[in-house]
Scaffold this active site. Structure first.
Site, short mmCIF file in Angstrom:
data_model
loop_
_atom_site.label_atom_id
_atom_site.label_comp_id
_atom_site.label_asym_id
_atom_site.label_seq_id
_atom_site.Cartn_x
_atom_site.Cartn_y
_atom_site.Cartn_z
CG HIS A 179 -2.55 2.94 5.53
ND1 HIS A 179 -3.91 3.22 5.61
CD2 HIS A 179 -2.48 1.62 5.25
CE1 HIS A 179 -4.60 2.12 5.38
NE2 HIS A 179 -3.76 1.12 5.16
CG HIS A 194 -8.38 -0.43 4.44
ND1 HIS A 194 -7.89 -0.40 3.16
CD2 HIS A 194 -7.29 -0.61 5.23
CE1 HIS A 194 -6.58 -0.56 3.16
NE2 HIS A 194 -6.20 -0.70 4.42
CG HIS A 253 -5.19 -1.48 9.05
ND1 HIS A 253 -4.26 -2.47 8.84
CD2 HIS A 253 -5.28 -0.80 7.88
CE1 HIS A 253 -3.81 -2.40 7.59
NE2 HIS A 253 -4.41 -1.39 6.99
CD GLU A 304 -3.14 -0.90 2.04
OE1 GLU A 304 -4.21 -0.50 1.57
OE2 GLU A 304 -2.96 -1.09 3.25
ZN ZN Z 1 -4.21 -0.85 4.90
#
Ligand code: ZN
Length: 239
Positions: free
Chosen positions: A92, A162, A94, A73
């Site tokens: 980024h 996500h 979760h 990602e």
């Molecule tokens: Zn992710």
């Protein structure tokens, strides 16, 4: 400032706080070249060291991979840096308490002072609008660019079902915002339970948001966690 050491500290700290799990990542724009950024190879964040750090170009491709695998990602980071020249760090994650706000029609709102930035707006990115039937991961520049456009000028955006992308004009700001976004989500949920269906919750108003965001650089938070983490990394090296 040793930027790669600070990046290691950011990974370790966010892993320890449960903000990034085995899959989250943090990047910083390269100090010497705004068209590049650094992030760790594909490895568990709590194990990251400086030798895991890889440099990427604006297409999110490694400059010199040396046989190391980049994370799938990475395109989230490259596309955000392209669109937001003032952004110096991207996370980024979760973040678990945040996810329910990405798949219901309840929006995150600024509930306490350290997460005032939420009041600047946290849009929700629906991956299906960019591509049907994906595996939910941002695996290419097309999806990364779609997400970056949804983020727009905001401090963070949710990825439906996500996680989140969180940005800052410095590494401490991106890390601090990631920690306090999770706390805001948890507190907002608690307040909604306490207030019940018809109770009122007093959120920060726009003036309070602007006044808090104007100076909040998460400097004290960063200094505290950085010092603790440096001691731990030194102990690890000498062990
Ligand atoms: Zn992710």
């Amino acid at each position: 400032m040793n930027v790669l050491q600070d990046l290691v500290i950011a990974y370790r700290l966010l892993a320890e706080q449960g903000i990034i799990d085995a899959y989250g990542h943090v990047s910083i724009r390269s100090p010497g070249n705004p068209q590049r950024f650094w992030m760790a190879r594909s490895v568990a964040p709590e194990l990251v060291t400086e030798t895991d750090m890889m440099e990427f170009d604006m297409e999110s491709e490694p400059v010199d991979a040396q046989g190391r695998s980049p994370v799938n990602e990475r395109f989230i980071h490259g596309e955000v840096y392209k669109l937001r020249p003032e952004v110096m760090a991207v996370v980024h994650n979760h973040s678990p308490s945040v996810i329910p706000f990405s798949c219901t029609d309840t929006s995150l709102r600024p509930i306490f002072h350290l997460s005032a930035f939420v009041g600047l707006g946290v849009p929700n990115w629906e991956i299906r609008e960019a591509r049907e039937g994906s595996d939910m991961l941002v695996r290419d520049t097309y999806l990364g660019a779609s997400l970056a456009r949804r983020l727009g000028p905001h401090p963070a955006a949710l990825l439906r079902g996500h996680g989140a992308v969180v940005v800052g004009e410095s590494l401490p700001i991106a890390v601090g915002r990631s920690v306090y976004l999770e706390q805001n989500a948890r507190m907002q949920f608690q307040a909604e339970v306490l207030a019940g269906a018809h109770g009122a919750i007093t959120f920060l108003d726009d003036k309070e948001v602007a006044a808090q965001v104007a100076w909040q650089d998460y400097g004290r938070f960063w200094k505290l966690v950085r010092n603790k983490m440096i001691k731990r990394l030194e102990a690890e090296k000498s062990a």
